[in-house]
Write an enzyme that holds these catalytic residues in place. Structure first.
Site: not given
Length: 771
Positions: A17, A612, A656, A707
């Site tokens: 997909l 991070d 994020c 994004h």
């Protein structure tokens, strides 16, 4: 005993997909080709479940991007800014993808919908947007088409929906003067239309997911839940509703949730085992229970002996006809099929024997159903015996335990989690050492991972090129990226992470106690899939992991280059974690390993180190009463990793797609010198938490959304920077994208960063008077 599945992975065994969606977006294939791939994945999924012996098979769990976005399209909850796109296309998927990814063509420039984490998982959903007096209508029939499709293939289909109350609670009000739940009556009328259509087509069972039932709820929310489900029961006396809860136990909500007029109530007994006795003691005679005893979020084999005892206990009180067996939640969160995995030096036969992916979990559910019968078929008894041997192997394996690591964790002192001096003392020392301009610019770490870079890594793994040739090629990419960043005018550079596959997998490959898969992909959002490492044993760092490439990059420039690391909580959250040890202990093991790396980077002359931690908020327990315990050990783990350096070394962290309002004090307690966060999709809305709290350290609120493929212009970014400057002291403000650039193309990356740097430069003179 009836078996069912709450949902199944939809990306395909080999990420079919993902590839089809990306080909469609780039114009390489048409809509018919994309739809054909989706139909094939659904067919294969349904066939697997039928062959495994699953009685009730979910439909409408397939999605081309996100199930919450699917629901928004179905009920016509289209953000107002997409009306022109809706009018310009006859293909609903183009509108759908525009809502997910943004839209920048035909003279239109429209930002994507906000995206955030699905409860405490690493899956992201598209946040519904609500307006005062909003009207919903049945606008898309995907749910009906897939139900008919399944029926035509002989599937005993059970359509799956996000419940109306949870759907509203998942969204955001985009106007003032109303509450989201004020929209429930109009929304419920559309759900009634949906269920009416399904009933006409012969649907008997319908699964309604209401995960908010495990959350802390107000009296108003409780009353709305009760009214909604009474209305549905009255409207559809012949339909059998399975009301599913997951990721936690019902706790104090149990007393009224068991009285909701549904056929079946599903309980997650992996995350909320303690609720079972409570529910068994108060369950009405009219209610059946679905027991989620197979872990839908982790990859360890089910302990069939333990699960069998749980099921037998429930059956002894309710009778076998009132007990269903299922995974704890949708299998969306685990990889597709263990049978696809070759044995490797990492994933040995011994470790592989401890695992079960989605396909194997189907068998476990079916076997558990058979195990409660008085006489077991030979193949079921054989499967059960093999499972007991696997459990014994895992408990007693020498691979799992490292005494040196256990001693090191036991020796952690309070001083190990504190910097030498306060931020107030460190900040001027760092400013003097780094000599950065006002509004310093940087990126979050990664640059585009092109086909050529991925092919390079693939060739190295296959032995088609030597390590020397690979290193030379990576070195050339780093040199180009450093030169390019200097030309752009970026102030704090990164080496680009060309040698890295995934921000967690890369580190796990260099730490002991980790195993890795070849095809263990799990959807994170849209076409983005990750391959989580498997933490099976005690964790340590045999040797430096990032120092060589970071030091090489720093040798190419006089500007500071950030060392780029993934923090202990994110490594923990984004891995499949061992289930024989508490998560705090595993987090501390990882923290000590990262601490060693941080200290080595400092010794190599790296003055800025980013650790991070995008998953700190994600790991927060769903119930507030458990927050403090988690936050205490999670924040301490980060501080252990970061606190071994001197005052002049600047520690960054990045987060994020998280809401910070409720945990801002804990974010501040991390004591990172600089935090970069995602704020662009919310137009700096997420920055409010830092402002209201008066966050003391430096902040880089992301000024554009990586994004989405759209490239924002300088004016747009200047607006966001100035908006941030009204909220945060300018001397504490950084300018950066909202996340890493790994998934973007080079042209859009260059174009966006040019706009970003120009925006920062344009505002420096204007804002220096208030600095």
């Amino acid at each position: 005993m009836t078996t069912h599945i709450l949902g199944y992975p939809r990306i395909g065994a080999k990420r079919e997909l993902k590839k089809a969606c990306e080909q469609y977006w780039s114009g390489q294939i048409g809509i018919d080709d994309l739809l054909a791939v989706g139909a094939q994945i659904r067919k294969e999924n349904w066939q697997l479940q039928k062959e495994a012996g699953i009685d009730l098979i979910p439909t409408n769990d397939f999605s081309f991007y996100d199930q919450v976005l699917d629901m928004s399209l179905t009920i016509g909850a289209i953000p107002k800014r997409f009306e022109e796109v809706a009018n310009a296309t006859t293909n609903p998927l183009d509108l759908y993808f525009a809502m997910a990814r943004g839209y920048q063509k035909n003279g239109l420039d429209i930002t994507a919908m906000e995206m955030t984490k699905w409860f405490d998982t690493n899956y992201h959903y598209l946040v519904p947007e609500f307006y005062k007096n909003q009207k919903f209508k049945l606008s898309h029939t995907k749910f009906l088409d897939e139900f008919k499709e399944a029926k035509a293939q002989g599937v005993n289909a059970k359509p799956v929906f996000i419940g109306p109350v949870s759907y509203l609670l998942l969204g955001k009000a985009k106007e003032t003067g109303f509450e989201k739940l004020d929209l429930i009556d109009d929304l419920l009328s559309v759900y009634i239309d949906i269920f009416t259509e399904l009933e006409k087509q012969g649907a008997t069972w319908i699964q309604i997911d209401e995960p908010f039932l495990v959350m802390d709820l107000s009296e108003k929310e409780r009353q709305i839940f009760e009214r909604v489900y009474q209305t549905l029961a009255d409207k559809f006396p012949a339909l059998k509703f399975i009301l599913t809860t997951y990721f936690e136990g019902l706790h104090k909500n149990a007393s009224w949730v068991v009285k909701l007029p549904v056929e079946v109530l599903h309980l997650d007994l992996v995350r909320g085992f303690e609720q079972l006795d409570t529910v068994l003691n108060i369950v009405p005679d009219t209610l059946k229970l679905s027991l989620g005893v197979v872990d839908g979020r982790n990859i360890w084999k089910n302990d069939l002996q333990a699960s069998k005892a749980i099921l037998e206990n429930a059956i002894s009180k309710l009778g076998v006809e009132r007990v269903l067996v299922a995974p704890s939640c949708s299998l969306l969160h685990v990889p597709f099929d263990l049978d696809n995995e070759p044995e490797t030096t990492s994933l040995t036969s011994e470790i592989k024997n401890w695992l079960a992916f989605a396909k194997q979990k189907l068998t476990e559910v079916a076997v558990l159903s058979a195990l409660v019968e008085e006489e077991l078929p030979e193949e079921i008894q054989s499967f059960y015996n093999a499972n007991k041997l696997a459990m014994d192997s895992k408990r007693n394996s020498e691979l799992i335990h490292n005494e040196i690591v256990k001693v090191a964790v036991g020796a952690i002192s309070e001083g190990d989690s504190h910097r030498e001096a306060s931020f107030e003392t460190r900040q001027p020392l760092q400013h003097d050492a780094l000599k950065l301009p006002l509004l310093p610019t940087t990126t979050i770490g990664s640059f585009p991972q092109t086909k050529e870079i991925r092919l390079l890594r693939s060739k190295l793994k296959k032995g088609e090129i030597t390590e020397e040739a690979y290193n030379e090629a990576i070195g050339q990419e780093i040199e180009k990226s450093i030169s390019w960043q200097e030309e752009l005018g970026i102030d704090v550079l990164v080496h680009g992470e060309f040698e890295r596959n995934d921000m967690v997998e890369y580190f796990g490959e260099q730490l002991s106690g980790f195993a890795f898969t070849k095809f263990g992909w799990v959807q994170s959002y849209g076409s983005r899939a990750v391959k989580p490492p498997i933490i099976y044993g005690d964790v340590s760092r045999p040797e430096p992991m990032t120092v060589a490439w970071t030091a090489f990059a720093q040798s190419l420039t006089d500007l500071p280059v950030k060392g780029m690391l993934t923090g202990p909580i994110t490594i923990l959250q984004w891995s499949f974690v061992r289930n024989d040890q508490d998560r705090e202990t595993t987090a501390n093991q990882i923290a000590l390993a990262i601490r060693e790396e941080v200290n080595d980077l400092e010794r190599a002359g790296i003055k800025v180190i980013q650790i991070d931690e995008p998953a700190i908020r994600e790991g927060l327990p769903l119930r507030k009463e458990a927050w403090k315990t988690y936050l205490d050990w999670a924040i301490k783990a980060f501080r252990i990793s970061a606190s071994g350096v001197g005052n002049q070394t600047q520690i960054h962290t990045h987060m994020c797609y998280s809401e910070f309002n409720d945990i801002i004090e804990s974010i501040a307690a991390m004591d990172a010198d600089v935090i970069t966060i995602e704020t662009s999709r919310s137009q700096m809305e997420l920055l409010d938490a830092f402002v209201n709290f008066k966050y003391p350290n430096e902040i880089g609120p992301g000024v554009y959304d990586i994004h989405s493929p759209r490239v924002p212009n300088q004016t747009e970014m200047e607006f966001l920077i100035e908006k941030a400057a009204q909220l945060v002291p300018v001397k504490n403000l950084w300018v950066n994208p909202d996340c890493g650039l790994k998934t973007r193309g080079w042209k859009e990356t260059n174009d966006a960063l040019v706009e970003m740097v120009n925006a920062a430069k344009a505002l420096r003179k204007k804002l220096e008077v208030v600095a």
